[in-house]
Structures are given as C-alpha cells and as structure tokens.
Design a protein around this motif. Structure first.
Motif, short mmCIF file in Angstrom:
data_model
loop_
_atom_site.label_atom_id
_atom_site.label_comp_id
_atom_site.label_asym_id
_atom_site.label_seq_id
_atom_site.Cartn_x
_atom_site.Cartn_y
_atom_site.Cartn_z
N ARG A 1 -11.79 -26.52 0.71
CA ARG A 1 -11.75 -24.92 0.66
C ARG A 1 -11.01 -24.62 2.23
NH1 ARG A 1 -13.31 -25.59 -3.69
NH2 ARG A 1 -14.64 -24.27 -4.97
N LEU A 2 -11.27 -25.33 3.13
CA LEU A 2 -10.79 -25.00 4.44
C LEU A 2 -9.31 -25.50 4.65
CD1 LEU A 2 -13.99 -25.74 6.56
CD2 LEU A 2 -13.23 -23.86 5.96
N LEU A 3 -9.16 -26.61 3.87
CA LEU A 3 -7.72 -27.02 3.96
C LEU A 3 -7.08 -27.10 2.70
CD1 LEU A 3 -8.61 -30.55 5.85
CD2 LEU A 3 -7.47 -28.35 6.88
N THR B 1 -12.31 -4.58 1.01
CA THR B 1 -11.53 -5.45 0.07
C THR B 1 -10.35 -6.50 0.80
OG1 THR B 1 -9.63 -3.97 -0.33
CG2 THR B 1 -11.39 -3.72 -1.86
N LEU B 2 -10.28 -7.67 0.50
CA LEU B 2 -9.33 -8.68 0.98
C LEU B 2 -8.94 -9.63 0.00
CD1 LEU B 2 -11.15 -10.91 3.61
CD2 LEU B 2 -12.21 -9.28 1.98
N VAL B 3 -8.03 -10.41 0.34
CA VAL B 3 -7.55 -11.34 -0.42
C VAL B 3 -7.90 -12.76 0.07
CG1 VAL B 3 -5.74 -12.91 -1.45
CG2 VAL B 3 -5.70 -10.29 -1.54
N VAL B 4 -8.85 -13.68 -0.33
CA VAL B 4 -9.14 -14.98 0.25
C VAL B 4 -8.74 -16.11 -0.80
CG1 VAL B 4 -10.99 -15.95 0.98
CG2 VAL B 4 -11.15 -13.66 1.37
N ASP B 5 -8.01 -16.90 -0.35
CA ASP B 5 -7.65 -17.97 -1.11
C ASP B 5 -7.51 -17.86 -2.59
OD1 ASP B 5 -8.23 -19.51 0.98
OD2 ASP B 5 -10.52 -20.03 0.54
N GLU B 6 -6.50 -17.07 -2.71
CA GLU B 6 -5.95 -16.46 -4.24
C GLU B 6 -7.06 -15.78 -4.96
OE1 GLU B 6 -4.02 -19.82 -6.12
OE2 GLU B 6 -2.38 -19.96 -4.55
N ASN B 7 -8.17 -15.14 -4.15
CA ASN B 7 -8.94 -14.66 -4.81
C ASN B 7 -9.12 -13.01 -4.33
OD1 ASN B 7 -10.30 -16.62 -6.74
ND2 ASN B 7 -10.81 -17.52 -4.95
N VAL B 8 -9.55 -12.15 -5.06
CA VAL B 8 -9.68 -10.74 -4.47
C VAL B 8 -11.21 -10.75 -4.29
CG1 VAL B 8 -9.99 -8.47 -5.00
CG2 VAL B 8 -7.99 -9.65 -5.63
N LYS B 9 -11.67 -10.55 -3.13
CA LYS B 9 -13.01 -10.33 -2.76
C LYS B 9 -13.39 -8.96 -2.36
CE LYS B 9 -16.28 -12.45 0.32
NZ LYS B 9 -16.62 -13.49 1.47
N ILE B 10 -14.36 -8.44 -3.01
CA ILE B 10 -14.60 -6.93 -2.81
C ILE B 10 -16.05 -6.86 -2.49
CG2 ILE B 10 -14.95 -4.91 -4.18
CD1 ILE B 10 -13.09 -5.88 -6.39
N GLU C 1 -22.13 8.73 3.64
CA GLU C 1 -20.94 8.15 4.15
C GLU C 1 -20.63 7.08 3.41
OE1 GLU C 1 -20.93 7.52 8.53
OE2 GLU C 1 -22.07 9.48 8.92
N VAL C 2 -19.41 7.08 2.82
CA VAL C 2 -18.68 6.16 1.99
C VAL C 2 -17.50 5.78 2.90
CG1 VAL C 2 -17.57 5.25 0.11
CG2 VAL C 2 -19.54 6.93 0.10
N MET C 3 -17.59 4.54 3.54
CA MET C 3 -16.33 4.03 4.41
C MET C 3 -15.46 2.94 3.61
SD MET C 3 -17.91 4.16 8.12
CE MET C 3 -19.73 3.18 7.50
N THR C 4 -14.28 2.96 3.39
CA THR C 4 -13.34 2.14 2.90
C THR C 4 -12.58 1.50 3.68
OG1 THR C 4 -11.79 3.81 2.24
CG2 THR C 4 -13.53 3.34 0.64
N GLU C 5 -12.60 0.03 3.87
CA GLU C 5 -11.72 -0.87 4.62
C GLU C 5 -11.03 -1.68 3.70
OE1 GLU C 5 -14.38 -2.84 7.12
OE2 GLU C 5 -15.24 -1.17 7.97
N TYR C 6 -9.93 -1.10 3.09
CA TYR C 6 -8.91 -1.72 1.95
C TYR C 6 -7.84 -2.70 2.78
CZ TYR C 6 -10.74 1.67 -1.57
OH TYR C 6 -11.57 2.52 -2.28
N GLY C 7 -8.03 -3.99 2.27
CA GLY C 7 -6.75 -4.80 2.54
C GLY C 7 -5.73 -4.71 1.69
N LYS C 8 -4.62 -5.39 1.81
CA LYS C 8 -3.38 -5.17 0.92
C LYS C 8 -3.79 -6.19 -0.37
CE LYS C 8 1.46 -5.67 1.19
NZ LYS C 8 2.57 -6.24 2.22
N LEU C 9 -4.03 -5.69 -1.29
CA LEU C 9 -4.40 -6.19 -2.55
C LEU C 9 -3.17 -6.10 -3.60
CD1 LEU C 9 -8.02 -5.24 -3.59
CD2 LEU C 9 -7.12 -7.10 -2.12
N PRO C 10 -2.70 -7.10 -4.33
CA PRO C 10 -1.73 -6.91 -5.38
C PRO C 10 -2.40 -6.47 -6.51
CG PRO C 10 -2.63 -9.22 -5.22
CD PRO C 10 -3.22 -8.51 -4.27
#
Length: 819
Positions: free
Chosen positions: A84-86, A736-745, A680-689
């Motif tokens: 996973r790391l490599l 939300t973010l992209v990690v190793d070709e996966n969307v992580k929410i 309070e609802v805080m959203t930290e959105y990454g760049k998702l396709p």
C-alpha cells in the motif's frame, strides 16, 4: 501488476483475539535460536547489537499497529501494508513482500533441523540411531498437515502451547535478572562490556542476523483481516513491543552472565541450560527442552498460517495470479499451502541452518528496508508514522545489507538478493502451465463438485484411531522409560518434553484428518442455513426499504416538480416587476420635483403612508422576494438531486453535491432551538473527480450517517446547559479526499462516542441503541450493504468514548463490474 480478478472471496472473521495474540507472541520465541549463537561469537558485546535492534523493533511494532488501523481489511500484515505504501512502485513492493514471505517460509525447515538435532542428542545416550532425514521431513510437514485442516485448528493448538512457552521464557528472563541481582553466588548484574571491543564489520554482520529475530514480533498484524476483534488483535502489537526489551535485552543479559562455561559453543540447548541451572536447578534441562521444542513448532505453525495470507492478499491486490487467493469451503488456502510447502522443502534440502538463515534473511532484511522506505515515500499520508526516522533506519539497513552480507559471504548474499525475484517469477509463471493445480478455475470447480457420498463407518474408524493413539502413547512412554532406566533418568528427562509437544501436534493432525470432515460438514450445513436466513432478512429489509425510498423519492420528486411552476411564475413576474416599479418611483419623483407646492391633502396622505420610507423599502422587498425564490429553487434542486432515481447501472456523480443536498434537507434539525445552539457542520472538501456510482443510494448512506450523528449529538447534550453546549459546540466534520485511487469520505461528530461492544454490532440488522419507536436498526445496516455490496467499498467506524465517532466510507474510483 497483474490483472485483478472480478471476484475473490473475503476472509471470514473467525479467529478469536486469544488465537491471534498467540500467533503474535511467536516472534518473541525467535530469540531462542539467534541469541546463543550471537553470544558465542560476541560475548557481552552482543548487547551493542541487540540494543538498537530492540529500539527499531519496538518502533516497527507501533508503526505496523498504525498501518493496521488504516488498513483493517488487509490480510498478511506488514508486507501487504508495504504494498500500500509503495503502490507507485509495484515491482519494488512485490519484491519486498516476497522477501518477507521467504523469511517465514524458511522457518519450518530450520526448526525441523533444530528439533532433529535435539532429538539426536537425547537418543544417542540410549543407543538408538536417529532417523535424521525422516525426522526433518516429518517436522517440516507436520504444521502443514494441521494447517490443511484449517487455521482455527492450528490457532487453538497454537494458543494452548504458546502462553506456557512465553510464560517460561519471561520467567527465564525476569528470574535470571532477579537471581543476578540478589543471589549470594551471583557473578554480578553488570557484564564487563569493556573487556573486549566489537568492530563495525562484526556489528553489521550480526545485526544482519538480529533483524531476522527482533523485527519479527509484528506477526499478529497478519491476522487482523480475519479476526473477530481486529482492534483487540492490533493491541497485541503494543503488548509485544513492551515485551521485546524484556526478552531480547533481559534474556541476552542473563545468557551472557551465566552461560560462561567453556565448550558450550553456539548450541542453544547447552547455553540455555547452563544459564538456567543456577535458578531452575534440576528442572533446567526439561524446561529448556520444552522451550526450544515449543518455540520451534509454534514458530513453524505461525509461518504456515502467516505465509498463505501474504500470498492471498498479493493475489487479491493483483501482484500474483488469482490461484493464490483460492479458499476451500473450510477457509483453507490450499494452493498457497502447497506452494509454500514446496519452498520449505527446497530450503530443507540445503540442510544447513546458518546458510538458510543467511539466504532467506537477506530477503527478509530487504522487506524491512521496503517498509521503512515506504514510510518515507508516503510521509504525507496519515498512515505514515515517524517517516524521517524510517528513512534513517532504511539507510542503516542498506549499509548492513551490503557490508554485513558480504561479511557472511558474497555467494549467499547474491542468492538471497535473487531469490525473491525468482520466487515472484515462478509464482506468476506457474499459472501459464496447462495444469489445473495452478489455475483458480480448476480449484473452484473441484470445490463445487457434488460431494461424494461415503458409506464408511466413521464411528468405528474414529474409535480405532483413538485406540491407536492411546496405545502408541503408552508404548512410547514405556519405551522411553526403559531407555532412561538404562542410562539414568536425570540427564535424559528432556526427551519427555520433546515427546509431549510433538505427540500433541501429531495427535491433533491425525484427529483433524479423521474427525474434522464430519464436523466441517455439520458446520457448513449450519452456516448455510444461517446465511440463507440472513440473506432472506436482508432481502426483506432491502425490499421494504427500496419500496419506501421509491415512494418517498416519487413523492419528493413530484413535490419538487410542482414547486417549479409557481416558483418560475413568481420569479419571472418579480423580474418584470422590478423595472416597472423602478419606473413608477422615478415618475413619482418627477411629480414631486414639478409640483413644488402640493396641497394639504397630498402632504397629509404622504405623511400617513410614510411615502419616503415606502419608496426606499419597496425595491428591497422585491429583492428579498427574489432571494426567497432563489432559495426555494435551491431546495427544489436539492430535493430532486437527493431523490433522483437510480438506474440499473452506475452513472457519473458529484459526491459534494450529494452531501450538500443531504445537509440542506437536514437543516431543520441543525438549527438552534431553546435547548442548544445550532449544530456546526464543517466541510473540508478535497478535489474529487466525478466517478460512476448509484447516486441515489449513496445519498441515502449520507442521510443515514448524518442523521445518526445528529442523534448522537442530541444524546450527548442531555444534562448539559445551553451555556455549556455553547462553550463546547456540537460539531459534524465532513472530509473528502482521494487516497490510492479511492474516494475517502469521513463523517465525524464530537458526541459521546460508542463502546467496543456497540461498535461490533453497529452494522447488524435491527440493532439499535435508541428508545422504542425512535430507531429501526436498519439505517447503518443498509448503508453498509450499499457501500460494500453495491460499490465494492468499505464502511468502518472509529470511536473513542467521550471524544466522538467517525464513519469512514471508502469507494473505488475505477469502475468495477456489478455482480
């Protein structure tokens, strides 16, 4: 990477925490094989080797625990975390994983050689010739025989012996330190480290070997994916990290101070007996033999349980062919076990423990270099811990590999460096042969064949086996007693320790092969009934939920559609009214300018209606109505986005729009009220396709999780004043973010959190902690079904009591075939 198959069976969570902890403690027993040889070569200076190795080993355990927390579904542990790391360096990742595999593949043959030599030493005084070749092959094959019966069988047998063995090992270390500290005849606690010096070459040479043992205490990570309690299994890594200094430093300290008699050589048995005799007395030979015997068989059992999981995960991740991911109906990795057995017998053919350690230890050292390099390469990822320290360890290990390896011999170093590549090539090329043994389809066809109806009288057969085992045990006991009577019991009582553990393993192997097929058939039938019942419950739940969601979706979509017509009319009318009203106002102003002296009636009426204020406020009213229309349009759009009907195939979807529409629908529950301020609802959105999914079902997942988060915060507010809540406000953080070709929410709240018992049941159908009439227990169960079954993703919950709860949704970006 090779092509990943469409469907691979997941590992069933069947191992108890006691069984996984038993496998995890096996690494401590590796000290028994390496410490005496290092002591014989270096004397007290061996501490200079063990000390840095212990520090790195502790940090490695804690790092692997962090990785296991982030990759709970990954089998095989450390080497598969490395892939996973490599991930961007797949060839290097596979090389490191195979190198780690070879380090454990060599354990059964090495232990077989050690046990055979130990039996030979005990049989020689009896005048009995030791069948060395037969014993070596037998001890190598023995753990595989048990493993073919299932990991549970091996795990139960393993945990039965490992805890006494670890207990005796810790007693040896702690009692030895105590005896050195307080006994009148003690040579002293502190060794004379200044009596001799260790060269840098010798340090690297023996650190090369120390890595093989002290780094091997993270094995429990291999069993997280099929543990019933993965969090408790990972906790074993912390406990083992705490025991490493006791065994590897304390035990070596005792050995160096008490095993000082000449002629001991590098024999583990002689050195340990000499060290234990001052405080164990006459029991030392028997207890040391039990330690060595159990250590060998237990580490072999760990190897045959650990290695197939490594191959399974490599195949599942596409690094090896699918045949290595094949599981039998009882969950046995039969193709992988056959492959590993072949490699072990090749290692046994060398017949030299030192050379086997050197060659396979080279691959194991490169695997440790790979994980430390992977930590640094992935230093920006939250799973990485101490990446700069890992880079330093990588540099040290690289120098040790070259200098220490050459000090042992360049030929063995060259073979050790080539071997992981050769094994990798063999593993990937074997399925090209036209032999069903090397193809997943051949194995699956064999498993799905109609079972053969046997008329064997199993009851009579098992009684005969039981009688044979009892008679054999009695015969061996009388034979051993007769031999010991001839030469004196004292010096050969250790033979009973060897017989105890070996006969136990052999007996379990025989019992498994005779009784387990029937037990497995009964268990399989019971599990099939349970699966059928669970499938029916899930189908019923899904049908009811689907019907409710379909009706609700149609209703909401209809309401949203009906809102559009009047909204459009009002909005268009207001847009036309604005310039008309502006014209009228301008016209009125012209009248005011032209009519310098209006009569009293006009003045009175202007004051009565507050004409100036009306002329100023009317445009603002129009603008407010336009804004209200816009808000209603957004609500309508959100309703239609949330309730959009799913097709029978995946469509591109913007996750952020789905989350935003869900938040808007739940806004009435987030607003402030008399009991509390607004949540309070805080959203930290990454760049998702945009990626293909069933959008309506994912919106349902967001709705269920957010609604549960709000419920959890409402529950946490119970008994707190408005001021207390305001000082420590309720929060929901969506990341939300992209990690190793996966969307992580990630959806996290700062409520009270949930206990371990609730966490284990939280995705079960009809399980709820809410009061009667407040919850159905279906929301999270359906959410997990949508994420896992419909999208091939994962939904996990992380929670700490008193701090809050986090739900993590992981969805693959690449389109996968929906079964």
């Amino acid at each position: 990477m090779s092509e990943q198959p469409n469907s691979m069976p997941p590992l069933r969570r069947s191992l108890t925490s006691q069984e996984t902890w038993g496998f995890g403690f096996s690494g401590l027993l590796l000290w028994l094989g390496t410490a005496p040889a290092m002591h014989a070569a270096l004397g007290p200076q061996a501490l200079y080797v063990w000390l840095p190795g212990t520090i790195i080993g502790i940090l490695l355990n804690l790092q692997v625990k962090r990785l296991g927390t982030y990759f709970p579904e990954v089998a095989g542990g450390t080497p598969n975390y490395t892939t996973r790391l490599l991930q961007r360096l797949p060839n290097l990742a596979r090389y490191g994983a195979i190198g780690y595999l070879l380090g454990w593949v060599s354990v059964p043959p090495m232990d077989a050689i050690i046990l055979t030599d130990l039996i030979k030493a005990n049989l020689t005084p009896l005048g009995i010739t030791c069948p060395e070749t037969l014993l070596r092959i037998g001890f190598t094959v023995l753990p595989f025989i048990v493993a073919f019966s299932g990991t549970r069988t091996l795990g139960i047998l393993h945990s039965f012996f490992v805890f006494p063995a670890i207990g005796f090992l810790l007693t040896f270390c702690l009692q030895g330190i105590g005896w050195l500290s307080f006994a009148p005849t003690s040579p002293g606690v502190l060794p004379d480290l200044g009596a001799s010096s260790i060269s840098l070459i010798d340090w690297m040479k023996w650190f090369f070997i120390a890595v093989y043992a002290v780094y091997g205490c993270e094995t429990t990570s291999s069993f997280v994916a099929d543990s019933l309690q993965p969090n408790i299994t990972l906790r074993c890594l912390q406990v083992t990290a705490g025991l490493i200094p006791i065994v590897y430093l304390g035990g070596s300290w005792v050995l160096m101070q008490l095993a000082t008699a000449p002629g001991l050589g590098n024999s583990a048995y002689l050195n340990l007996v000499a060290a234990a005799q001052p405080f164990w007395g006459a029991f030392a030979p028997a207890l040391v033999t039990f330690l060595i015997t159990s250590g060998c068989l237990l580490s072999s059992a760990t190897a045959v349980s650990n290695c197939p999981r490594i191959l399974y995960q490599l195949a599942k991740d596409g690094y090896l062919p699918p045949v290595f991911a094949v599981l039998s109906r009882r969950g046995v990795f039969e193709p992988s076990l056959i492959f590993i057995l072949g490699l072990s017998l090749i290692c046994l053919g060398w017949g030299d423990v030192e050379r086997v350690v050197m060659v396979t230890g080279t691959g194991y050292l490169t695997s440790m270099m790979a994980i430390h390099l992977g930590e640094w390469v992935s230093r920006r990822r939250p799973a990485a811990r101490w990446p700069w320290w890992s880079l330093g360890f990588f540099g040290i290990e690289a120098i040790v590999l070259v200098v220490g390896g050459l000090a042992w011999g360049w030929q063995d170093l060259a073979i050790g460096l080539l071997l992981p590549g050769l094994v990798s090539i063999a593993g990937t090329q074997l399925p090209r042969l036209n032999v069903s043994l090397f193809h997943a389809d051949g194995w699956m066809q064999r498993y799905h064949q109609q079972p053969h109806t046997s008329k064997t009288d199993w009851l009579a057969f098992q009684v005969m086996i039981l009688i044979g085992l009892v008679c054999s045990a009695v015969t061996i006991g009388w034979w051993a007693r007769a031999g010991l009577d001839q030469v004196g019991v004292g010096q050969n009582v250790a033979l009973f320790s060897i017989l105890l553990v070996t006969v136990a393993f052999a007996g379990v192997a025989i019992a498994c092969w005779t009784s387990l097929p029937q037990i497995a058939a009964i268990t399989e039938a019971r599990e099939q009934v349970e699966r059928t019942l669970l499938d029916l419950q899930q189908a019923q739940t899904q049908l009811v939920q689907a019907e409710k969601m379909s009706a609700l979706g149609n209703l909401v979509a209809g309401v949203a559609h009906e809102m559009n017509n009047p909204l459009g009319f009002i909005s268009a009318t207001l847009q036309q009214a604005k310039p008309t009203i502006a014209d009228i106002i301008e016209h009125l102003k012209l009248y005011q300018e032209s009519l310098i002296k209006p009569d009293n009636d006009i003045k009175d009426h202007a004051e009565e209606i507050d004409l100036d204020y009306s002329l100023e406020d009317l445009p603002k009213m129009i603008d407010g109505m336009v804004m209200a229309c816009d808000r209603l349009k957004n609500v309508s759009t959100s309703l239609r986005t949330f309730s959009r009907a799913d097709k029978d195939y995946k469509v591109p979807f913007n996750i952020h729009k789905g989350i935003d529409s869900t938040i808007l629908i739940l806004k009435h529950r987030l607003k402030a009220n008399e009991q509390r301020p607004a949540i309070e609802v805080m959203t930290e959105y990454g760049k998702l396709p945009e990626f293909e999914c069933f959008s309506g079902q994912l919106n349902q997942v967001f709705m269920n999780i957010l609604a549960n988060a709000i419920d959890a915060l409402e529950e946490a507010n119970s008994g707190r004043s408005f001021r207390e809540i305001k000082d420590n406000p309720n929060q929901i953080i969506i990341t939300t973010l992209v990690v190793d070709e996966n969307v992580k929410i990630s959806i996290a709240d700062n409520g009270n959190g949930i206990s371990e018992g609730v966490k284990e049941k939280i995705f079960d159908h009809f399980f709820t902690t809410k009061g009667v009439g407040k919850g159905t227990g279906l929301g999270l169960a359906i959410a997990q079904s949508i994420v896992v079954e419909k999208h091939n993703g994962s939904l996990v919950v992380n929670s700490t009591l008193g701090e809050g709860t986090e739900f993590v949704i992981t969805l693959p970006i690449l389109t996968q075939t929906q079964n």
